[in-house]
Design an enzyme around this catalytic site. Structure first.
Site, PDB file in Angstrom:
ATOM      1  N   SER A   1      12.282 -15.153 -23.982  1.00  0.00           N
ATOM      2  CA  SER A   1      11.784 -16.520 -23.833  1.00  0.00           C
ATOM      3  C   SER A   1      12.734 -17.549 -24.435  1.00  0.00           C
ATOM      4  O   SER A   1      12.308 -18.527 -25.049  1.00  0.00           O
ATOM      5  CB  SER A   1      10.391 -16.654 -24.474  1.00  0.00           C
TER       6      SER A   1
ATOM      7  N   LYS B   1       8.638 -20.713 -17.512  1.00  0.00           N
ATOM      8  CA  LYS B   1       9.910 -20.066 -17.199  1.00  0.00           C
ATOM      9  C   LYS B   1       9.833 -19.177 -15.955  1.00  0.00           C
ATOM     10  O   LYS B   1      10.870 -18.768 -15.420  1.00  0.00           O
ATOM     11  CB  LYS B   1      10.385 -19.282 -18.416  1.00  0.00           C
TER      12      LYS B   1
ATOM     13  N   SER C   1       5.573 -21.368 -22.353  1.00  0.00           N
ATOM     14  CA  SER C   1       6.738 -20.691 -21.773  1.00  0.00           C
ATOM     15  C   SER C   1       6.468 -19.953 -20.470  1.00  0.00           C
ATOM     16  O   SER C   1       7.400 -19.419 -19.862  1.00  0.00           O
ATOM     17  CB  SER C   1       7.327 -19.704 -22.792  1.00  0.00           C
TER      18      SER C   1
ATOM     19  N   LYS D   1       5.132 -12.784 -18.056  1.00  0.00           N
ATOM     20  CA  LYS D   1       5.641 -13.723 -19.051  1.00  0.00           C
ATOM     21  C   LYS D   1       4.550 -14.183 -20.014  1.00  0.00           C
ATOM     22  O   LYS D   1       3.448 -14.525 -19.603  1.00  0.00           O
ATOM     23  CB  LYS D   1       6.238 -14.946 -18.347  1.00  0.00           C
TER      24      LYS D   1
END
Length: 357
Positions: free
Chosen positions: A117, A65, A62, A224
């Site tokens: 997320s 992202k 993720s 993140k």
């Protein structure tokens, strides 16, 4: 006497065992493996101050992202209202549980994307921006190439596993440095919690950021987390202290929070920003058909350096001795290059200070 000697011997053996066990646990927890990758990069100059396997292709889960978010921010209106379609709900993995028929702004979906997320947010934003996932992936790759991430390939907006979806620690750090220069992106990834609407219910969603670094590491500014079985635990984190900001990327790193704290702490301990040259500084002169034309830099040159590096820099000004007319004001005419022990640390463009017709 004999009992005392035996007792001392047992104590020594016990203490030695603890030391060995502690060292082993430290090795298990913090050592690099051939399957992990890590990098620490200074945000403004992109200078790498630490790396292991920085150019090896890795799955990134993720942390994908980060690129999704900056691509959306640069290509969409944050206040646009998105009609949530059934096709982009119920996506596997992490989710904010979007429901068909909801209406949310692009900005709200970005918070769902980066704090929780949400894979459903990722696909919803991608379809809103480009009409479908495939075309959005093309736009993501164009954005990555523009940033300078040349060893990556993106096929989806969320990072769910695909053999053709990969990056490197270096590329992901570059993307993150670029994204953190955008104030909207920075605001979102630095948010610890927020309420956003749940428009098919009579209550709001309360989103809490999954990035524990925001609460546990002094000066943390983002960014993140990520995890899949194939990618392992991944984290991109950023922190700023005394005007210096570092990006840290760890990929396939089981103790991702602990390792990131160690790497960032080491960077702040060993490096600080030094101003090498000031903006508008004239670095030389060029003969333009008999006219003496000054050449200058537009920006301050500020570099993260150790004290020893600061004292042993080599500054090289690359300018032609002569040029032909015409020369326009602010035309690029050369470079300032900063070296340490034959290693190029930084390059800045040099510009003409005059119009010479």
């Amino acid at each position: 006497m004999k009992k005392k000697i035996i007792t001392i011997a047992i104590s020594i053996i016990f203490m030695f065992s603890i030391m060995i066990y502690g060292a082993t646990m430290s090795h298990i927890t913090y050592a690099n493996t051939s399957n992990s990758a890590e990098i620490v990069m200074e945000l403004n100059t992109n200078r790498v101050v630490h790396s292991v396997n920085q150019n090896e292709k890795k799955f990134m889960a993720s942390t994908t992202k980060i690129l999704t978010a900056i691509t959306i921010i640069e290509n969409c209106n944050l206040s646009d209202i998105v009609d949530i379609k059934k096709e982009t709900t119920g996506i596997e993995g992490s989710s904010i549980y979007l429901e068909a028929g909801e209406k949310l702004s692009v900005e709200h979906l970005l918070y769902g994307l980066m704090l929780r997320s949400g894979n459903d947010c990722a696909e919803t934003l991608a379809v809103h921006c480009s009409g479908n996932i495939k075309d959005f992936a093309i736009l993501m790759n164009k954005t990555a190439v523009k940033i300078g991430a040349k060893n990556s390939n993106f096929v989806n907006p969320h990072g769910l596993h695909n053999e053709n979806h990969y990056t490197t620690a270096y590329d992901l750090a570059l993307i993150s440095c670029y994204a953190m220069k955008n104030p909207t992106f920075r605001e979102i990834v630095g948010t610890k919690s927020i309420k956003i609407p749940f428009t098919t219910k009579n209550y709001d969603r309360y989103l809490v950021n999954k990035n524990k670094m925001l609460n546990e590491f002094e000066g943390c500014t983002g960014i993140k987390t990520g995890y899949t079985k194939k990618a392992g635990r991944c984290l991109v984190s950023s922190a700023k202290r005394n005007g210096t900001e570092f990006i840290c990327v760890v990929l396939n790193c089981p103790p991702m929070f602990e390792k990131s704290k160690i790497l960032l702490s080491s960077a702040f301990t060993n490096y600080q920003n030094y101003k090498i040259m000031e903006s508008d500084h004239i670095v030389g002169f060029i003969d333009v058909d008999g006219v003496k034309c000054g050449a200058y830099i537009k920006n301050d040159i500020i570099l993260p350096l150790t004290k020893f590096e600061k004292e042993n820099l080599n500054i090289v000004v690359e300018l032609p001795k002569k040029l032909k007319k015409p020369i326009k004001k602010d035309q690029q005419v050369g470079y300032v290059k900063i070296y340490y022990q034959n290693n190029l640390l930084f390059t800045e463009k040099i510009y003409s200070i005059l119009d010479v017709k």
